[in-house]
Design an enzyme around this catalytic site. Structure first.
Site, PDB file in Angstrom:
ATOM      1  N   GLU A 138       0.088   5.126 -13.297  1.00 42.04           N
ATOM      2  CA  GLU A 138      -0.036   5.577 -11.903  1.00 42.04           C
ATOM      3  C   GLU A 138      -0.970   4.690 -11.086  1.00 42.04           C
ATOM      4  O   GLU A 138      -0.682   4.307  -9.952  1.00 42.04           O
ATOM      5  CB  GLU A 138      -0.549   7.027 -11.872  1.00 42.04           C
ATOM      6  CG  GLU A 138      -0.673   7.612 -10.487  1.00 42.04           C
ATOM      7  CD  GLU A 138       0.658   7.619  -9.755  1.00 42.04           C
ATOM      8  OE1 GLU A 138       1.566   8.314 -10.199  1.00 42.04           O
ATOM      9  OE2 GLU A 138       0.772   6.910  -8.736  1.00 42.04           O
TER      10      GLU A 138
ATOM     11  N   LYS B 165       1.865  -5.551  -7.532  1.00 44.84           N
ATOM     12  CA  LYS B 165       2.222  -4.160  -7.226  1.00 44.84           C
ATOM     13  C   LYS B 165       3.663  -4.066  -6.709  1.00 44.84           C
ATOM     14  O   LYS B 165       4.379  -3.109  -7.000  1.00 44.84           O
ATOM     15  CB  LYS B 165       1.240  -3.598  -6.184  1.00 44.84           C
ATOM     16  CG  LYS B 165      -0.150  -3.406  -6.791  1.00 44.84           C
ATOM     17  CD  LYS B 165      -1.217  -3.261  -5.729  1.00 44.84           C
ATOM     18  CE  LYS B 165      -2.575  -3.006  -6.348  1.00 44.84           C
ATOM     19  NZ  LYS B 165      -3.682  -3.172  -5.414  1.00 44.84           N
TER      20      LYS B 165
HETATM   21  N1  HSE Z   1      -8.203  -5.411  -5.942  1.00 46.07           N
HETATM   22  C1  HSE Z   1      -7.295  -4.320  -5.768  1.00 46.07           C
HETATM   23  C2  HSE Z   1      -7.207  -3.987  -4.284  1.00 46.07           C
HETATM   24  C3  HSE Z   1      -7.778  -3.149  -6.558  1.00 46.07           C
HETATM   25  O1  HSE Z   1      -8.047  -4.473  -3.508  1.00 46.07           O
HETATM   26  O2  HSE Z   1      -6.300  -3.280  -3.874  1.00 46.07           O
HETATM   27  C4  HSE Z   1      -6.792  -2.018  -6.703  1.00 46.07           C
HETATM   28  O3  HSE Z   1      -5.638  -2.411  -7.379  1.00 46.07           O
END
Ligand code: HSE
Length: 342
Positions: free
Chosen positions: A149, A224
């Site tokens: 998640e 992501k």
């Molecule tokens: N370095 C990532 C961000 C951390 O700034 O979104 C969370 O995945």
């Protein structure tokens, strides 16, 4: 639920603090008790106790000395893989650092845990972006769960929204702001801060990756994007398949220009369907002021999922930070208990 924790940095420590302080609430509300039987970190050391480690002592030690090597009942001299093998745990929580080129050492940790029939909860984007289909098949073969998640939007439930909440609705694409650090930098620059000071601040809040170029060059958002495309749209993208442009070339003038055009500059991550193919891109864009993405300040993230049956569904929430990610790990652990009766 017996847990091995791999990685004791910002996320690992926040998670331990949350399960220590939330012990009564988690027991009373969910009937869940966590026994932390091993912690392993490449820099801070490895400790194991089948009776359960003292969480408060570990936190005190790491805050004071930056290490857990002098933990009082230290059974040490082993590494992360041995911690997974030797400890009699139900779940491995893998929160070691992200490597989007090789996925290691996370892939090895997760493969090892699943092969041994242990559930895995991870916040590590590398293994899920690079090896999701392989690892998920292994989890299915072994009858255990692989939950991730907090790889996207930390504890804000983006993955479960797409995979469970919208189950049965074909996902046609998505569009979002998925990196907290760059959103924080862009919104601080909107208020007049310099790029350098905003980046320093983001690091201070624990938002940035160990190597912040992963954030500002767009790689984190690419990871992501790949995770969402592969897990919600059935794509088989690799990070290099995603067109990428970060925010390092952005100036205050670009930000003002976007404002003048009635919008805001955001690092937008998007994926869409083209025939039978899924295409994806991460790039700075001016988004209209009525768009939910324009209204995000600080480390807030947003994701709009476009489905065939429901149209657009948007979720907004915090996307980075130790505590925020720690909550995502706990929600995955509760899901494991609910689905497998631990
Ligand atoms: N370095 C990532 C961000 C951390 O700034 O979104 C969370 O995945």
């Amino acid at each position: 639920m017996r847990i091995v924790l791999i990685g004791f940095g910002t996320v690992g420590q926040s998670f331990v603090k949350l399960i220590d302080e939330g012990e009564d609430y988690l027991r009373n509300r969910y009937g869940l008790e966590f026994e932390l039987v091993a912690v392993s970190d490449i820099i801070k050391g490895s400790v194991m106790d089948p009776e359960g480690l003292d969480k408060a002592e570990l936190l005190k030690l790491v805050t004071k000395t930056g290490s857990i090597k002098s933990y009082s009942q230290n059974d040490s001299g082993f590494d992360s893989v041995e911690s997974i093998r030797k400890s009699d745990a139900d779940v491995v929580v893998e929160v070691s650092w992200t490597n989007l080129e090789t996925g290691e050492p996370g892939i090895t940790h997760i493969r090892e845990a699943l092969s041994l029939g242990k559930h895995v909860v991870t916040s590590n984007k590398g293994p899920i972006a690079l090896a999701y289909h392989e690892l998920n098949s292994l989890a299915k073969e072994k009858g255990v769960q692989l939950r991730y998640e907090c790889t996207v939007m930390s504890g804000t439930p983006a993955i479960i929204l797409g995979s469970e909440g919208l189950a049965g609705n074909k996902v046609m694409g998505f569009r979002g702001v998925l990196n907290g650090t760059t959103n924080f930098i862009l919104s601080r620059m909107e208020q007049g801060a310099t790029y350098e000071s905003a980046l320093k601040e983001a690091q201070g809040f624990g938002y940035a990756e160990v190597d912040p170029s992963a954030d500002v060059e767009g790689w984190d958002a690419v990871g992501k994007t790949v995770i969402l495309a592969n897990t919600l749209m059935g794509a088989r993208l690799k990070p290099l398949d995603v067109k990428r442009q970060g925010i390092t070339g952005i100036t205050v003038r670009d930000i003002e220009e976007s404002k003048k055009r009635g919008g805001a500059l955001r690092l937008v991550a998007e994926a869409w369907t083209e025939g039978s193919k899924v295409e994806a891109k991460v790039s700075p864009k001016t988004v209209d002021s009525r768009d939910p993405l324009a209204r995000l300040s600080g480390a807030l993230n947003a994701l709009t999922i476009t489905t065939e049956g429901l149209g657009d569904v948007t979720i907004i929430g915090k996307g980075a930070g130790g505590v925020e990610t720690g909550h995502g790990i706990i929600s995955d652990l509760i899901a494991i208990k609910r689905l497998s009766g631990h």
